[in-house]
Design an enzyme around this catalytic site. Structure first.
Site, mmCIF file in Angstrom:
data_model
loop_
_atom_site.group_PDB
_atom_site.id
_atom_site.type_symbol
_atom_site.label_atom_id
_atom_site.label_comp_id
_atom_site.label_asym_id
_atom_site.label_seq_id
_atom_site.Cartn_x
_atom_site.Cartn_y
_atom_site.Cartn_z
ATOM 1 C CE LYS A 96 -6.142 13.605 0.867
ATOM 2 N NZ LYS A 96 -6.444 12.344 0.209
ATOM 3 N NE ARG A 97 -2.531 7.446 7.059
ATOM 4 C CZ ARG A 97 -1.231 7.467 6.732
ATOM 5 N NH1 ARG A 97 -0.331 7.864 7.621
ATOM 6 N NH2 ARG A 97 -0.833 7.090 5.533
ATOM 7 C CE LYS A 133 -13.848 6.176 0.469
ATOM 8 N NZ LYS A 133 -13.006 6.195 1.664
ATOM 9 C CB THR A 154 -10.140 5.045 -1.412
ATOM 10 O OG1 THR A 154 -9.810 5.265 -0.037
ATOM 11 C CG2 THR A 154 -9.447 3.790 -1.917
ATOM 12 C CE LYS A 187 -2.479 10.109 3.725
ATOM 13 N NZ LYS A 187 -2.955 9.499 2.483
ATOM 14 C CG HIS A 223 -2.166 -0.793 1.036
ATOM 15 N ND1 HIS A 223 -3.278 -0.340 0.366
ATOM 16 C CD2 HIS A 223 -2.464 -2.061 1.423
ATOM 17 C CE1 HIS A 223 -4.215 -1.278 0.358
ATOM 18 N NE2 HIS A 223 -3.744 -2.331 0.998
#
Length: 793
Positions: free
Chosen positions: A522-523, A634, A630, A528, A335
């Site tokens: 998101k985390r 969405k 993901t 990120k 991942h």
């Protein structure tokens, strides 16, 4: 099966509330109402669940091992799958209750982010497609944590998600397993959670293990008034399944994490082997004909040496035969290329906690060395060894022992093959595959956005997209239809108003649903680049203040994320975002133009509201670092344009929906490979006054971190030194100007509301590839080699 009518439901519902809780419906609490509904539904589906599990064990099946299953609230999803959402809604109304009462029910907080939510989506798709797939994980007592925001800081509290019980799972104590560690033996007790397929009798099973003491209470010690000692074994055993991802910064923390991973893999394998023996006997040469196991990242990799140990030590199979069997059973999903997630453990730790398993790891390492030598790669042997320099490398063991190794987006898989795992790819080129991630449209469209679902159903003439998301592409020509676009805009406005109401109640913040909703959820992690997002807002703020940016359409910038409790920089970024919110939201020059809100305690239920209301999906990870994503799928599915880098699945999103309908910026992977060895973040900071002005707010007194040095440390991480390995590792400053330019371009385009809505609508129509149904079909056909089953009882 007798049809569950509204009248029958009301009768059973009242009966349960009265007999078990002694209350009338109007007096019942949210958890009592859910419990009553759960008992009715579980009684209805139990025959199908048992028949499905029986069918799985008779045929070839896939077993999905994951440290996380972020299932969220089960009640809405189960009612949707059974086609009972409207029936129950009407029945509850008759009892004076709104179905929205379930909003007060806690999510099952058994995951941290995309990894766990993906696992949940996969089980949903498997059940809907009638594929024999079952999940295995841990039933955490407290899950991750509840996040509060106090003075802008993240504060963690225990998330007691099952305080009032869980009507959606069944304790199956008869299938318990004893787990032996060097210093203790515990009882693994399974709780089985049915995962319902949409409009099918087929039900997948999620078996979550809870750790309990073999002897929970010592009466003699208690009688001797040694009260703590009397329950010591109970507490130590329950620690193993108490919390998701306990802090592992110390030796004891690492020991607990390792115990968690061995606990659930050992219990799951024992359960699977029991089922095999019960149905097929003890011909172990046939085990791989009936069982294939998917390892969801490196957390479950201890399953490999544990299965070897059980076959060799308990079933008396010789090592070479067991090796051949295991190599046909396991598959491994990678991942991330992040070193921190490619787990490794000190040899001394593994040997001290699970010595029998460590002995098997040594034998596997010897087998690897032998195989590498036979394939003529002796020079790479040292770098490939499972045990090296006093460390056990889990990803190496996974790759060596798996039939298939897959990445989760095309770009990610190519990076694995070209760079991160190149030596392994050269060793086993036929072993690598790509399986781009997906999300279930049942939860992430049909459930979370019923208004949009209704519009799409009307335009398509059916609800076929709920099980075949590619059907939405037929609606693409309607992007040019004015009536359709106006209807779509009305739905989006409705979802924005709903989100505004939720945030007002949930966070005490007021947001204007007539503004652009720009959302990053998101985390919280440096790659990120939530920090770059925050910098860009400040960049625009200063531009509005000095007049260099004009005509900026009012925008609400929404963040939602949890930081790992021990992640210092991530917690500093949360505080920094909240400091920016205080500044821009209260400045008369920008009030009503810029609004920043950090939505606390991000979970599945809040995500359902955020994705449905978004105009802009912020997907800005440094190119090459986000394996797939993901959340981007969405948001696309619900009609948001992507503002992002060409990273992870963004590449494929742009291919499907068109670059003209999205906003791409920043350095690409191949460009970063050339830039980063020579990148001088400090020089860039000094040479660009707009970047410097923004970055300096970390240290010039504009904002306060309460003297905890979060901001100074963030500043140092960005500009201290002159080489990429010590400054701005994730190219935040390098991509900042490009990001601001793309954001300003999007803002200008969004002022033509109908044309912008066409872009959003086209993204919905082109989202078909990103259904987890497609992903699971590909796993089933190309990795697991499993077929749909019929459920009869």
């Amino acid at each position: 099966m007798k049809e569950l009518t509204k009248e029958r439901f009301v009768e059973k519902f009242r009966e349960i509330l009265e007999s078990e809780y002694f209350v009338e419906p109007q007096e019942a609490s949210a958890w009592q109402i859910q419990s009553a509904v759960g008992k009715i539904i579980m009684a209805r589906i139990t025959p199908d669940a048992n028949a499905s599990l029986h069918a799985h064990t008779k045929t070839r099946r896939a077993c999905y091992f994951s440290m996380e299953f972020l299932v969220g609230r089960a009640i809405y999803n189960n009612l949707l799958s059974l086609g009972l959402l409207d029936v129950v809604d009407e029945a509850l109304k008759e009892c004076g209750i709104s179905v929205s009462v379930f909003e007060d029910i806690e999510d099952a907080a058994l995951g941290n982010g995309g990894l766990g939510r993906l696992a949940a989506c996969f089980l949903d798709s498997a059940a809907t497609l009638d594929l024999p797939i079952d999940g295995y994980g841990i039933r955490y007592r407290y899950g991750l944590f509840k996040q509060e925001i106090v003075d802008g800081f993240q504060k963690e509290t225990a998330d007691d998600w099952s305080e009032h019980g869980d009507p959606w799972s069944k304790r199956t104590a008869g299938d318990s397993v004893l787990i032996h560690f060097a210093d203790q033996t515990v009882n693994a007790v399974p709780y089985d959670m049915p995962i319902l397929g949409y409009h099918t009798n087929h039900i997948s099973n999620l078996r979550l293990w809870q750790s309990e003491a073999v002897h929970p209470f010592d009466f003699n010690l208690f009688n001797d008034q040694k009260y703590d000692e009397a329950v010591r074994d109970k507490n130590r055993a329950e620690d193993i399944s108490r919390v998701l991802y306990p802090n592992d910064s110390s030796w004891e923390g690492k020991k607990l994490r390792l115990k968690q991973e061995y606990f659930f893999t050992c219990a799951s394998l024992t359960s699977i082997l029991r089922d095999f023996k019960r149905v097929h006997g003890k011909d172990w040469s046939r085990l791989s004909d009936y069982v294939t196991i998917q390892l969801n990242d490196t957390h479950p990799v201890l399953a490999i040496p544990e299965l070897m140990r059980q076959l060799v030590d308990e079933e008396n199979i010789n090592f070479d035969e067991a090796l051949a069997i295991c190599k046909r059973i396991f598959n491994y999903t990678n991942h991330t290329i992040m070193a921190e997630a490619l787990e490794s453990w000190p040899v001394d730790l593994v040997r001290s906690v699970i010595p029998n398993v460590y002995a098997m790891i040594e034998l596997l390492n010897n087998a690897l060395i032998k195989e590498v030598s036979s394939l003529g790669m002796e020079q790479e042997q040292y770098r490939l060894q499972i045990i090296n320099d006093g460390t056990v490398y889990m990803a190496r063991m996974a790759i060596f022992m798996s039939r298939v190794v897959n990445g989760v987006a095309r770009l990610h898989t190519e990076i694995l093959k070209r760079n991160a795992l190149n030596e392994w790819y050269r060793l086993y080129p036929d072993r690598f595959q790509n399986k781009t991630n997906g999300v279930t449209q049942r939860r992430w469209l049909a459930l979370c956005n019923r208004e949009l679902t209704g519009l799409l159903k009307e335009k398509l003439g059916s609800d076929a997209f709920i099980t075949n998301l590619q059907a939405l592409r037929k609606l693409l020509p309607l992007a040019e239809d004015e009536d359709t676009i106006r209807q779509f805009m009305a739905v989006k406005q409705q979802k924005k108003e709903q989100l505004a109401a939720f945030i007002r109640e949930h966070d005490g913040a007021v947001i204007d649903p007539n503004t652009i909703f720009d959302i990053q959820i998101k985390r919280l992690h440096e790659y990120k680049r939530q920090l770059m997002n925050a910098f860009s807002i400040l960049y625009i703020y200063y531009g509005i203040k000095d007049g260099s940016i004009t005509g900026f359409a009012p925008t609400t910038f929404l963040f939602a994320a949890k930081s790992a409790p021990g992640y210092f920089r991530a917690k500093g970024i949360i505080k920094y975002i909240n400091e920016i919110a205080e500044l821009v939201n209260n400045d008369p020059d920008t009030k009503g133009i810029l609004n920043v809100v950090f939505v606390k305690n991000y979970n599945v239920s809040s995500a359902e509201k955020l994705v449905a209301a978004a105009d802009t999906s912020i997907q800005i990870s440094t190119a090459g670092f986000e394996a797939s994503g993901t959340g981007n799928m969405k948001l696309m599915l619900n009609g948001a344009v992507t503002l992002g880098t060409l990273d992870g699945a963004n590449v494929e999103i742009v291919e499907e929906a068109g670059i003209e309908n999205n906003y791409i910026f920043g350095a690409k992977v191949e460009e970063l490979n050339e830039i980063m060895p020579h990148y001088n973040a400090h020089a860039l900071y000094e040479s660009d006054p707009k970047i410097k002005r923004v970055v300096d707010t970390l240290i010039d007194g504009t904002f306060s971190d309460g003297g905890q040095h979060y901001f100074r440390e963030l500043y140092n991480s960005l500009v201290q030194g002159a080489v990429w390995s010590t400054a701005d590792t994730y190219y935040v400053l390098g991509d900042l100007t490009s990001f601001v330019e793309a954001r300003l371009r999007l803002n200008r385009d969004a002022q033509n509301k109908e044309e912008f809505a066409r872009k959003c609508f086209r993204n919905i129509c082109c989202s078909g590839k990103f259904s987890s149904d497609r992903t699971i079909r590909h796993y089933a056909e190309m990795i697991w080699e499993i077929e749909p089953v019929e459920v009869n009882w």
